[in-house]
Design an enzyme around this catalytic site. Sequence first.
Site, PDB file in Angstrom:
ATOM      1  N   GLY A  36       7.164 -71.381 -12.137  1.00  0.00           N
ATOM      2  CA  GLY A  36       7.688 -70.027 -11.890  1.00  0.00           C
ATOM      3  C   GLY A  36       9.031 -70.106 -11.174  1.00  0.00           C
ATOM      4  O   GLY A  36      10.031 -69.517 -11.606  1.00  0.00           O
ATOM      5  N   HIS A  37       9.058 -70.856 -10.068  1.00  0.00           N
ATOM      6  CA  HIS A  37      10.319 -71.031  -9.335  1.00  0.00           C
ATOM      7  C   HIS A  37      11.373 -71.686 -10.226  1.00  0.00           C
ATOM      8  O   HIS A  37      12.537 -71.306 -10.222  1.00  0.00           O
ATOM      9  CB  HIS A  37      10.122 -71.948  -8.121  1.00  0.00           C
ATOM     10  CG  HIS A  37       9.139 -71.465  -7.105  1.00  0.00           C
ATOM     11  ND1 HIS A  37       7.916 -72.064  -6.926  1.00  0.00           N
ATOM     12  CD2 HIS A  37       9.205 -70.462  -6.198  1.00  0.00           C
ATOM     13  CE1 HIS A  37       7.265 -71.451  -5.946  1.00  0.00           C
ATOM     14  NE2 HIS A  37       8.021 -70.471  -5.485  1.00  0.00           N
ATOM     15  N   GLN A 154       8.651 -56.758  -4.145  1.00  0.00           N
ATOM     16  CA  GLN A 154       9.716 -57.463  -3.421  1.00  0.00           C
ATOM     17  C   GLN A 154      11.071 -57.275  -4.110  1.00  0.00           C
ATOM     18  O   GLN A 154      12.078 -57.013  -3.457  1.00  0.00           O
ATOM     19  CB  GLN A 154       9.363 -58.950  -3.340  1.00  0.00           C
ATOM     20  CG  GLN A 154      10.477 -59.832  -2.823  1.00  0.00           C
ATOM     21  CD  GLN A 154       9.992 -61.246  -2.547  1.00  0.00           C
ATOM     22  OE1 GLN A 154       9.345 -61.487  -1.552  1.00  0.00           O
ATOM     23  NE2 GLN A 154      10.281 -62.161  -3.439  1.00  0.00           N
ATOM     24  N   SER A 187       2.196 -70.430  -5.593  1.00  0.00           N
ATOM     25  CA  SER A 187       1.942 -71.561  -4.688  1.00  0.00           C
ATOM     26  C   SER A 187       0.533 -71.436  -4.109  1.00  0.00           C
ATOM     27  O   SER A 187      -0.103 -72.433  -3.777  1.00  0.00           O
ATOM     28  CB  SER A 187       2.964 -71.574  -3.557  1.00  0.00           C
ATOM     29  OG  SER A 187       4.261 -71.553  -4.092  1.00  0.00           O
TER      30      SER A 187
HETATM   31  P1  AMP Z   1       7.946 -67.711  -3.132  1.00  0.00           P
HETATM   32  O1  AMP Z   1       8.239 -69.155  -2.958  1.00  0.00           O
HETATM   33  O2  AMP Z   1       6.518 -67.409  -3.400  1.00  0.00           O
HETATM   34  O3  AMP Z   1       8.573 -66.856  -2.053  1.00  0.00           O
HETATM   35  O4  AMP Z   1       8.709 -67.288  -4.477  1.00  0.00           O
HETATM   36  C1  AMP Z   1      10.087 -67.470  -4.622  1.00  0.00           C
HETATM   37  C2  AMP Z   1      10.547 -66.728  -5.839  1.00  0.00           C
HETATM   38  O5  AMP Z   1       9.890 -67.232  -6.991  1.00  0.00           O
HETATM   39  C3  AMP Z   1      10.249 -65.222  -5.763  1.00  0.00           C
HETATM   40  O6  AMP Z   1      11.342 -64.498  -6.273  1.00  0.00           O
HETATM   41  C4  AMP Z   1       9.030 -65.104  -6.637  1.00  0.00           C
HETATM   42  O7  AMP Z   1       8.876 -63.822  -7.218  1.00  0.00           O
HETATM   43  C5  AMP Z   1       9.322 -66.143  -7.699  1.00  0.00           C
HETATM   44  N1  AMP Z   1       8.081 -66.532  -8.370  1.00  0.00           N
HETATM   45  C6  AMP Z   1       6.929 -66.958  -7.778  1.00  0.00           C
HETATM   46  N2  AMP Z   1       5.975 -67.150  -8.713  1.00  0.00           N
HETATM   47  C7  AMP Z   1       6.536 -66.841  -9.907  1.00  0.00           C
HETATM   48  C8  AMP Z   1       6.060 -66.821 -11.255  1.00  0.00           C
HETATM   49  N3  AMP Z   1       4.816 -67.157 -11.554  1.00  0.00           N
HETATM   50  N4  AMP Z   1       6.922 -66.434 -12.224  1.00  0.00           N
HETATM   51  C9  AMP Z   1       8.194 -66.078 -11.927  1.00  0.00           C
HETATM   52  N5  AMP Z   1       8.698 -66.070 -10.680  1.00  0.00           N
HETATM   53  C10 AMP Z   1       7.888 -66.439  -9.684  1.00  0.00           C
END
Ligand code: AMP
Length: 286
Positions: A36-37, A154, A187
């Site tokens: 995703g990231h 968000q 995560s």
């Molecule tokens: P986080 O590390 O959870 O703060 O996520 C960092 C970024 O990655 C945020 O903009 C999340 O929305 C994005 N993100 C997390 N999981 C996914 C996913 N499965 N698909 C797309 N973007 C994601």
Amino acid sequence: MLVLKTIKEVREWINGKRINGKKVGFIPTMGSLHEGHLSLARVARKENELVVMSIFVNPLQFGPQEDYMTYPRDLEKDSRLAEKVGVDMMFAPSSEELYPTYPQLTTVEVTKITEKLCGISRPGHFKGVATVVTKLFNIIMPDKAYFGQKDYQQVQVIKKMVGDLNFPVEIRTVPIKREDDGLAMSSRNAYLTKEERQRALCLQEALKACQVLYRKGERKTERIIKVMKERIDREQKIGIEYIKICDAITLEEVQDIEGTVVVALAVKVGSTRLIDNILLGDEEDV
Ligand code: AMP
């Protein structure tokens, strides 16, 4: 790929690179990187000359009972993954670097849209997010910043903040990356036991059921939510926090689907809180 830990180093690096007008794309994350990231980084790579990713588990956005201490952290692995997708520089500050005084006397707060959905069970969460993203924007000064639709509320909060406060940055939203069986990557999926991982599929199945009803012509949100709830309630040890159908921009709940709406849900599988969403209507997800 360069890994920098101080604000001073980041500013010097960015200023040096910017001299010939290179565009900077920025991906803020809390690390423990997954596809995703990385999908955000791949889009940023295509659209910018320089790609910066930050890894920072932001204490300000965690509630007192939440998983700040146990949140998975692995900078070495994250660096390898980020390098593979072409990130040029990784900013990985310590909390002392980003918050020399904690808590700060200055915070950034977006109202109204933060008081719904996840904002109800996570008071202060979006203030923590808006504050850290503001700090990171001021340090990196990106041309474009990339956020995942996975955290739909968000993105709307960040877009509102950027509009209201005239940040010179374009916010880009990247679709949700899912595992082969449909579970949205997160995560926090690492917390799930094998059996919980299986039960967690009901989030995606509830969203699918919603999409089917919508395509058959159902527009009454109450009826759609009832079917989604029934699907999730079939599972053991799952607690629904919310299932809501809201206007895609204001996040106000709607009775009838018109224009574009977001169908968003938050569910606890065992002790792990998972969120997911789809868009329906004019800008429907496929
Ligand atoms: P986080 O590390 O959870 O703060 O996520 C960092 C970024 O990655 C945020 O903009 C999340 O929305 C994005 N993100 C997390 N999981 C996914 C996913 N499965 N698909 C797309 N973007 C994601």
